[in-house]
Design a protein around this motif. Structure first.
Motif, PDB file in Angstrom:
ATOM      1  N   TYR A  10      34.190  34.262  50.754  1.00  0.00           N
ATOM      2  CA  TYR A  10      34.443  34.923  50.267  1.00  0.00           C
ATOM      3  C   TYR A  10      34.169  35.797  48.749  1.00  0.00           C
ATOM      4  O   TYR A  10      34.676  36.859  48.482  1.00  0.00           O
ATOM      5  CB  TYR A  10      34.546  33.284  48.797  1.00  0.00           C
ATOM      6  CG  TYR A  10      35.742  33.496  47.400  1.00  0.00           C
ATOM      7  CD1 TYR A  10      36.736  34.190  47.536  1.00  0.00           C
ATOM      8  CD2 TYR A  10      34.455  34.300  45.796  1.00  0.00           C
ATOM      9  CE1 TYR A  10      37.659  34.295  45.972  1.00  0.00           C
ATOM     10  CE2 TYR A  10      35.687  34.376  44.849  1.00  0.00           C
ATOM     11  CZ  TYR A  10      36.589  34.973  44.903  1.00  0.00           C
ATOM     12  OH  TYR A  10      37.560  35.338  43.679  1.00  0.00           O
ATOM     13  N   SER A  33      35.892  44.886  45.734  1.00  0.00           N
ATOM     14  CA  SER A  33      36.289  45.189  44.109  1.00  0.00           C
ATOM     15  C   SER A  33      37.011  46.431  43.645  1.00  0.00           C
ATOM     16  O   SER A  33      36.554  47.262  43.754  1.00  0.00           O
ATOM     17  CB  SER A  33      34.598  45.086  43.483  1.00  0.00           C
ATOM     18  OG  SER A  33      34.591  45.406  42.343  1.00  0.00           O
ATOM     19  N   GLN A  87      34.691  39.464  47.800  1.00  0.00           N
ATOM     20  CA  GLN A  87      34.601  40.633  46.711  1.00  0.00           C
ATOM     21  C   GLN A  87      33.412  41.791  47.126  1.00  0.00           C
ATOM     22  O   GLN A  87      34.102  42.385  45.976  1.00  0.00           O
ATOM     23  CB  GLN A  87      34.000  39.067  46.034  1.00  0.00           C
ATOM     24  CG  GLN A  87      34.595  38.439  45.448  1.00  0.00           C
ATOM     25  CD  GLN A  87      36.129  39.087  45.067  1.00  0.00           C
ATOM     26  OE1 GLN A  87      35.486  39.327  43.809  1.00  0.00           O
ATOM     27  NE2 GLN A  87      37.060  38.338  45.027  1.00  0.00           N
TER      28      GLN A  87
END
Length: 135
Positions: free
Chosen positions: A104, A112, A108
């Motif tokens: 995860y 982003s 990210q």
């Protein structure tokens, strides 16, 4: 994951559909081993496509080759470990949770949205404002 599901179904002679049934096999929907593999497969289907989209957007920002390569490697290794500890060699928590968190975090890092947009726009010369009051 599909071959692993098939392996469990054929080994245990348990199938989900009557038309798939073999001689001396049964139709059953709640075998714990088969359901564990199926859940691991669904988890992969929930996480891998999201990463692929984030990775494509990230590549469009022309990031550092080293950083991109290591984010992609990190995600791949984390997902392989997650699948292994979820479906193949079941290890108690927090092993699966840690593998998921690492994957995860890589997603990210690659995805982003504001960072990707700012990098993409700055490489094309377009200014991106934070949405705050004009000066």
């Amino acid at each position: 994951m599909a071959p692993l599901t098939g392996r469990y179904r054929f080994t245990k002679r348990i199938f989900a559909n009557p038309e798939d049934k073999l001689p001396r096999s049964i139709v059953k929907y709640d075998d714990p081993d088969i359901e564990r593999v199926r859940r691991a497969h669904l988890n992969d289907l929930e996480n891998i496509p999201v990463f692929m989209v984030a990775a494509l957007l990230y590549i469009a920002t022309k990031p550092s080759y080293w950083l991109a390569l290591n984010l992609f490697r990190t995600f791949t290794i984390a997902r392989i470990i997650h699948t292994l500890v979820y479906a193949v060699v079941v290890i108690p928590q927090p092993a699966r949770a840690l593998a998921w968190v690492v994957g995860y975090a890589a997603t990210q890092g690659a995805g982003s949205p504001l960072d990707c947009l700012q990098h993409l726009c700055s490489s094309t010369g377009v200014e991106v404002h934070s949405g705050g009051p004009e000066e």
